[in-house]
Write an enzyme that holds these catalytic residues in place. Structure first.
Site, PDB file in Angstrom:
ATOM      1  N   CYS A  73       2.934   8.314   1.895  1.00  0.00           N
ATOM      2  CA  CYS A  73       3.357   7.279   2.846  1.00  0.00           C
ATOM      3  C   CYS A  73       3.677   6.011   2.056  1.00  0.00           C
ATOM      4  O   CYS A  73       2.836   5.480   1.337  1.00  0.00           O
ATOM      5  CB  CYS A  73       2.237   7.032   3.853  1.00  0.00           C
ATOM      6  SG  CYS A  73       2.610   5.713   5.006  1.00  0.00           S
ATOM      7  N   CYS A  83      -1.026  -2.965  15.695  1.00  0.00           N
ATOM      8  CA  CYS A  83      -0.890  -2.667  14.266  1.00  0.00           C
ATOM      9  C   CYS A  83      -1.505  -3.758  13.400  1.00  0.00           C
ATOM     10  O   CYS A  83      -1.205  -4.934  13.559  1.00  0.00           O
ATOM     11  CB  CYS A  83       0.588  -2.496  13.924  1.00  0.00           C
ATOM     12  SG  CYS A  83       0.898  -2.358  12.153  1.00  0.00           S
ATOM     13  N   CYS A 117      -4.535   0.872   8.716  1.00  0.00           N
ATOM     14  CA  CYS A 117      -3.419   0.615   7.814  1.00  0.00           C
ATOM     15  C   CYS A 117      -3.308  -0.894   7.559  1.00  0.00           C
ATOM     16  O   CYS A 117      -3.420  -1.684   8.469  1.00  0.00           O
ATOM     17  CB  CYS A 117      -2.141   1.139   8.469  1.00  0.00           C
ATOM     18  SG  CYS A 117      -0.724   0.969   7.431  1.00  0.00           S
ATOM     19  N   GLU A 128       0.818  -1.219   0.000  1.00  0.00           N
ATOM     20  CA  GLU A 128       0.000   0.000   0.000  1.00  0.00           C
ATOM     21  C   GLU A 128       0.845   1.259   0.000  1.00  0.00           C
ATOM     22  O   GLU A 128       1.910   1.312   0.594  1.00  0.00           O
ATOM     23  CB  GLU A 128      -0.850   0.053   1.264  1.00  0.00           C
ATOM     24  CG  GLU A 128      -1.917  -0.972   1.324  1.00  0.00           C
ATOM     25  CD  GLU A 128      -2.655  -0.901   2.652  1.00  0.00           C
ATOM     26  OE1 GLU A 128      -3.385  -1.844   2.943  1.00  0.00           O
ATOM     27  OE2 GLU A 128      -2.483   0.074   3.390  1.00  0.00           O
ATOM     28  N   CYS A 176       5.201  -7.699   7.623  1.00  0.00           N
ATOM     29  CA  CYS A 176       6.166  -7.178   8.598  1.00  0.00           C
ATOM     30  C   CYS A 176       6.515  -8.274   9.586  1.00  0.00           C
ATOM     31  O   CYS A 176       5.674  -9.103   9.915  1.00  0.00           O
ATOM     32  CB  CYS A 176       5.565  -5.975   9.333  1.00  0.00           C
ATOM     33  SG  CYS A 176       6.766  -5.111  10.357  1.00  0.00           S
ATOM     34  N   SER A 198       8.497   5.064  16.465  1.00  0.00           N
ATOM     35  CA  SER A 198       7.223   4.525  16.942  1.00  0.00           C
ATOM     36  C   SER A 198       7.421   4.168  18.413  1.00  0.00           C
ATOM     37  O   SER A 198       7.855   3.070  18.720  1.00  0.00           O
ATOM     38  CB  SER A 198       6.852   3.243  16.182  1.00  0.00           C
ATOM     39  OG  SER A 198       6.598   3.534  14.852  1.00  0.00           O
ATOM     40  N   CYS A 236       3.779  -5.680  16.070  1.00  0.00           N
ATOM     41  CA  CYS A 236       3.362  -4.717  17.101  1.00  0.00           C
ATOM     42  C   CYS A 236       1.873  -4.963  17.358  1.00  0.00           C
ATOM     43  O   CYS A 236       1.096  -5.081  16.412  1.00  0.00           O
ATOM     44  CB  CYS A 236       3.604  -3.286  16.639  1.00  0.00           C
ATOM     45  SG  CYS A 236       5.331  -2.957  16.238  1.00  0.00           S
TER      46      CYS A 236
HETATM   47  S1  SF4 Z   1       3.881  -0.758  13.492  1.00  0.00           S
HETATM   48 FE1  SF4 Z   1       5.305  -0.913  11.765  1.00  0.00          FE
HETATM   49  S2  SF4 Z   1       6.904  -2.275  12.562  1.00  0.00           S
HETATM   50 FE2  SF4 Z   1       5.164  -2.596  13.927  1.00  0.00          FE
HETATM   51  S3  SF4 Z   1       4.039  -4.346  13.014  1.00  0.00           S
HETATM   52 FE3  SF4 Z   1       3.159  -2.442  12.158  1.00  0.00          FE
HETATM   53  S4  SF4 Z   1       4.235  -2.154  10.200  1.00  0.00           S
HETATM   54 FE4  SF4 Z   1       5.476  -3.591  11.444  1.00  0.00          FE
END
Ligand code: SF4
Length: 407
Positions: free
Chosen positions: A149, A163, A387, A134, A156, A267, A160
């Protein structure tokens, strides 16, 4: 308010470099396991986007052309945004045909594009091997400019807990061509070619590496892509207009600062190690103290360019006044700004966003300490709740299609 610069770091930079070196090598070796495929078409033509100037000169030499042609091609590819060799009018027709035979100037293909009521535009791009990522354009509400972005990986590794992307396991790193290609394809969508020069306003004026993936786990490709984007004879976007967001891959932060000098966003999301270990599991490897020390060492910060600390506000998890005060203590001495982002719920997560009152109280404590602390309301809510969702939707659709066709 001006922020006093940090006093000397407790560990000398030589010692830190030595400590980080083996860890850096380990990260780079792991990154190589997720390398992108070679950017070549099915009929064997080489993708030119994503090559450094030196590599471009090399591939031209391989087909019997003089290396100086690289400068000409660079201009057409990155300044003019032209993808069709026959439109490169300063190149003679026979050479245009020869280039066409051996090379391609490509873009990722567009799977889905949605524009929100607030004008945020989200793209789902598909690459040659069918993988998708994306890209989002977030226009400034007041001026004719905005941030793109960009994703750095498909999926990933970091998981996290707040997320949505983190629920999609890492498939592979994106190549330099795919990273630069996202920005170029977004500019195609707005017709922003040729690249504006000097102080001429740009609609797509900044890049934030905050999409899918951890950019410092794909450093080589990200760095190559950013060097191409910053090159003054092509897209020519200033390093001050590029921000890389990391969950805190400490050993690579130093390298990024030394080599690229782009802006940094962290982050953070928690101010205590026990909580950050849960929210951002990478913290178990690189705890808050190491992360903050790396921020103090970051060269751009020593030029008073602010480091952005991203803080997702999760109700009753990380949003107390005491945590706001601890946050202020942590960033003291750094040129910093804090982005407060109310948690954006997605299916399968138990977290809830902080209340308005909590957000306001938390922000006030940070602002009273002299730091900007804007509350970032999620953009493009009507087209995408979280996201990573465009990709998830696309995967579901494909799975349904393959079930229906019995594939
Ligand atoms: S916040 Fe960033 S690093 Fe953490 S799981 Fe989501 S995409 Fe990955």
């Amino acid at each position: 308010m001006t922020h006093p610069m940090p006093s000397s770091s407790p560990v000398s930079s030589d010692a830190v470099n030595a400590l980080n070196e083996s860890e850096r090598r380990r990260i780079e070796a792991k990154s190589a396991l997720f390398a992108p495929p070679t950017p070549v078409t099915e009929d064997g033509r080489r993708e030119l986007v994503g090559l450094s100037r030196e590599e471009l000169a090399e591939v031209l030499t391989e087909i019997g052309e003089k290396p100086f042609r690289a400068k000409q091609l660079w201009h057409w590819i990155y300044h003019q945004g032209v993808t069709d060799f026959s439109l490169m009018s300063t190149i003679a027709k026979p050479l245009q045909a020869k280039l066409e035979k051996h090379f391609i100037v490509g873009r990722p293909s567009l799977t889905t594009q949605q524009t929100s009521r607030d004008d945020t535009r989200k793209f789902l791009f598909r690459f040659r091997d069918g993988q998708e990522a994306e890209t989002v354009y977030i226009p400034d509400r007041r001026e004719d400019r905005g941030a793109v972005c960009i994703s750095s990986q498909v999926g990933c590794t970091l998981s996290c807990t707040f997320c949505h992307t983190g629920t999609q396991k890492l498939v592979r790193n994106l190549g330099a061509a795919e990273i630069v290609g996202q920005f170029m394809a977004a500019r195609d969508s707005y017709g922003e070619w040729p690249s504006p020069k000097g102080d001429t306003p740009r609609l797509l004026s900044t890049i934030v590496l905050m999409g899918m993936g951890e950019p410092l786990y794909n450093y080589e490709n990200v760095a190559k892509a950013m060097k191409i984007i910053m090159d003054g004879e092509g897209i020519a976007l200033s390093r001050r207009r590029i921000t890389l967001s990391t969950s805190g891959v400490v050993p690579m932060m130093d390298r990024c600062g030394d080599e690229l000098g782009i802006n940094l966003a962290i982050s953070l999301h928690a101010v205590r190690n026990d909580l950050r270990d849960q929210l951002v599991p990478l913290n178990r490897k690189y705890p808050i103290e190491e992360l903050m020390a790396a921020c103090h060492r970051y060269p751009a910060a020593s030029n008073s360019r602010r480091i952005t600390f991203e803080y997702i506000m999760i109700r009753d998890v990380n949003d107390s006044d005491a945590e706001a005060r601890e946050l202020v203590r942590l960033i003291r001495g750094l040129p910093a700004k804090v982005n407060l982002i109310p948690f954006n719920p997605w299916p399968g997560s138990d977290f809830r966003p902080s209340t308005r009152e909590r957000l306001a109280s938390f922000a006030q404590i940070v602002m009273d300490a002299g730091y900007a602390a804007p509350i970032r309301m999620p953009r493009g809510k009507d087209i995408l709740a979280a996201c990573g969702q465009l990709k998830t939707q696309s995967e579901r659709k494909r799975q349904a299609e393959s079930r229906n066709t019995g594939a």
